[in-house]
Design a protein around this motif. Structure first.
Motif, PDB file in Angstrom:
ATOM      1  N   ILE A   1       0.830  -1.205   0.000  1.00 29.40           N
ATOM      2  CA  ILE A   1       0.000   0.000   0.000  1.00 29.40           C
ATOM      3  C   ILE A   1       0.865   1.255   0.000  1.00 29.40           C
ATOM      4  O   ILE A   1       0.636   2.186  -0.786  1.00 29.40           O
ATOM      5  CB  ILE A   1      -0.947  -0.010   1.208  1.00 29.40           C
ATOM      6  CG1 ILE A   1      -1.977  -1.138   1.057  1.00 29.40           C
ATOM      7  CG2 ILE A   1      -1.651   1.344   1.364  1.00 29.40           C
ATOM      8  CD1 ILE A   1      -2.876  -1.318   2.265  1.00 29.40           C
ATOM      9  N   TRP A   2       1.872   1.311   0.873  1.00 30.09           N
ATOM     10  CA  TRP A   2       2.725   2.498   0.934  1.00 30.09           C
ATOM     11  C   TRP A   2       3.519   2.664  -0.361  1.00 30.09           C
ATOM     12  O   TRP A   2       3.747   3.791  -0.808  1.00 30.09           O
ATOM     13  CB  TRP A   2       3.673   2.404   2.122  1.00 30.09           C
ATOM     14  CG  TRP A   2       2.976   2.448   3.449  1.00 30.09           C
ATOM     15  CD1 TRP A   2       2.890   1.440   4.370  1.00 30.09           C
ATOM     16  CD2 TRP A   2       2.249   3.550   4.013  1.00 30.09           C
ATOM     17  NE1 TRP A   2       2.158   1.840   5.460  1.00 30.09           N
ATOM     18  CE2 TRP A   2       1.754   3.129   5.273  1.00 30.09           C
ATOM     19  CE3 TRP A   2       1.976   4.842   3.581  1.00 30.09           C
ATOM     20  CZ2 TRP A   2       1.001   3.963   6.101  1.00 30.09           C
ATOM     21  CZ3 TRP A   2       1.222   5.676   4.401  1.00 30.09           C
ATOM     22  CH2 TRP A   2       0.746   5.239   5.638  1.00 30.09           C
ATOM     23  N   ASP A   3       3.921   1.556  -0.964  1.00 32.42           N
ATOM     24  CA  ASP A   3       4.673   1.631  -2.219  1.00 32.42           C
ATOM     25  C   ASP A   3       3.831   2.204  -3.354  1.00 32.42           C
ATOM     26  O   ASP A   3       4.358   2.816  -4.283  1.00 32.42           O
ATOM     27  CB  ASP A   3       5.190   0.244  -2.623  1.00 32.42           C
ATOM     28  CG  ASP A   3       6.405  -0.186  -1.817  1.00 32.42           C
ATOM     29  OD1 ASP A   3       7.046   0.683  -1.199  1.00 32.42           O
ATOM     30  OD2 ASP A   3       6.708  -1.396  -1.788  1.00 32.42           O
ATOM     31  N   HIS A   4       2.507   1.976  -3.306  1.00 35.44           N
ATOM     32  CA  HIS A   4       1.632   2.397  -4.397  1.00 35.44           C
ATOM     33  C   HIS A   4       0.784   3.629  -4.060  1.00 35.44           C
ATOM     34  O   HIS A   4       0.021   4.089  -4.907  1.00 35.44           O
ATOM     35  CB  HIS A   4       0.706   1.244  -4.802  1.00 35.44           C
ATOM     36  CG  HIS A   4       1.424   0.107  -5.459  1.00 35.44           C
ATOM     37  ND1 HIS A   4       2.117  -0.853  -4.741  1.00 35.44           N
ATOM     38  CD2 HIS A   4       1.574  -0.220  -6.764  1.00 35.44           C
ATOM     39  CE1 HIS A   4       2.650  -1.730  -5.575  1.00 35.44           C
ATOM     40  NE2 HIS A   4       2.349  -1.360  -6.794  1.00 35.44           N
ATOM     41  N   ALA A   5       0.899   4.133  -2.851  1.00 38.37           N
ATOM     42  CA  ALA A   5       0.139   5.341  -2.478  1.00 38.37           C
ATOM     43  C   ALA A   5       0.597   6.516  -3.345  1.00 38.37           C
ATOM     44  O   ALA A   5       1.792   6.670  -3.600  1.00 38.37           O
ATOM     45  CB  ALA A   5       0.343   5.656  -1.002  1.00 38.37           C
ATOM     46  N   PRO A   6      -0.336   7.341  -3.811  1.00 38.69           N
ATOM     47  CA  PRO A   6       0.007   8.420  -4.753  1.00 38.69           C
ATOM     48  C   PRO A   6       0.638   9.630  -4.088  1.00 38.69           C
ATOM     49  O   PRO A   6       0.122  10.749  -4.150  1.00 38.69           O
ATOM     50  CB  PRO A   6      -1.350   8.759  -5.380  1.00 38.69           C
ATOM     51  CG  PRO A   6      -2.330   8.464  -4.295  1.00 38.69           C
ATOM     52  CD  PRO A   6      -1.790   7.253  -3.584  1.00 38.69           C
TER      53      PRO A   6
END
Length: 283
Positions: free
Chosen positions: A44-49
């Motif tokens: 999630i943190w890797d893909h958060a905008p």
């Protein structure tokens, strides 16, 4: 959190559930693991905008991670620049964790991130004065924009009986040459709303390939623009909305606006042509 959160580590200390572990990966569950280090949270943190990547691997404590997250700006089209996104990610991870433990409901990381973004929108709207509520349905003309922005009109034509859609997109205010427009037929499209969202996704993919960095997406689907910009998305849009938000982080600036069908006629013609040329006409 002062040891008050009922995660596995604290439950063991309290003598309540000595077997309690992380429901996502089975490892020892601490607050730092659950919200940062678990592979579920890391995805999630890797893909958060965020404007800058927030790498969980570089932190050794939850407090240090949160302090850093406070400084990270969320990119459009999420529109949460007036408030932070990270608390809603943490809250959504917690809700997803509890749903899995108590209701055996399994939600993937992409859906959890989309939920966090939606909650952030909802909170920001509730804090804004009523007079500032966007009047999206009354928008008939393109808003004032950066003259350097590339404008992309998108549209879709859908045949419900065949679950087939024609998609069209056209770029203006750019020097893309022959690549300034495109159209395609896609199968297995369940609704007209999903077709409109797929048209936006194809347009974004094309814009990335063409190297655009400042983009304005215009669609005559009010429901879709609200789902992207401000509203809690419908279940049918969860997956594709996440793809749209992820691709949006590829641009320095991006906006999504609703326009009238009259202003979207060229994209509409491309979409109808795509579906007309590929679907046999009954004799």
């Amino acid at each position: 959190m002062r040891g008050a959160l009922p995660v596995g580590e604290n439950l063991r200390l309290w003598g309540l559930r000595v077997e309690a572990n992380c429901p996502f990966c089975g490892e020892a569950e601490t607050p730092f693991h659950l919200f940062v280090k678990c592979q579920f949270a890391t995805w999630i943190w890797d893909h958060a905008p965020f404007q800058k990547h927030l790498d969980p691997a570089t932190f050794t404590s939850l407090q240090a991670f949160i302090e850093k997250a406070k400084t990270h700006t969320c990119l459009p089209p999420c529109g949460v620049n007036v408030g932070p996104l990270y608390p809603w990610i943490i809250w959504s991870i917690w809700i997803t964790r509890n749903q899995r433990i108590f209701n055996d409901k399994r939600t993937n990381p992409g859906e959890t991130l989309t939920q966090a973004i939606s909650l952030a929108h909802e909170w920001n709207r509730s804090q804004a004065p009523t007079s500032l509520t966007p009047q999206l349905s009354q928008r008939q003309l393109l808003p004032q924009q950066d003259p350097r922005a590339v404008v992309c009109h998108t549209d879709a034509a859908w045949i419900g009986d065949l679950k087939v859609a024609g998609l069209g997109w056209i770029f203006s205010n750019c020097s893309a040459g022959p690549s300034n427009h495109g159209s395609v037929r896609v199968d297995c499209i369940r609704s007209s709303l999903l077709a409109e969202a797929t048209a936006v996704l194809f347009a974004l993919q094309t814009a990335v390939r063409l190297g655009f960095t400042n983009l304005l997406i215009a669609s005559d689907s009010k429901q879709l623009i609200e789902a992207i910009s401000s509203e809690i998305p419908q279940m049918e849009l969860y997956g594709i909305l996440f793809d749209i938000l992820s691709l949006s982080s590829s641009f320095n600036q991006i906006r999504f606006v609703f326009v009238s069908r009259k202003l979207n006629s060229k994209a509409d013609a491309l979409a109808k042509l795509a579906i007309h040329n590929s679907v046999p006409i009954p004799v």
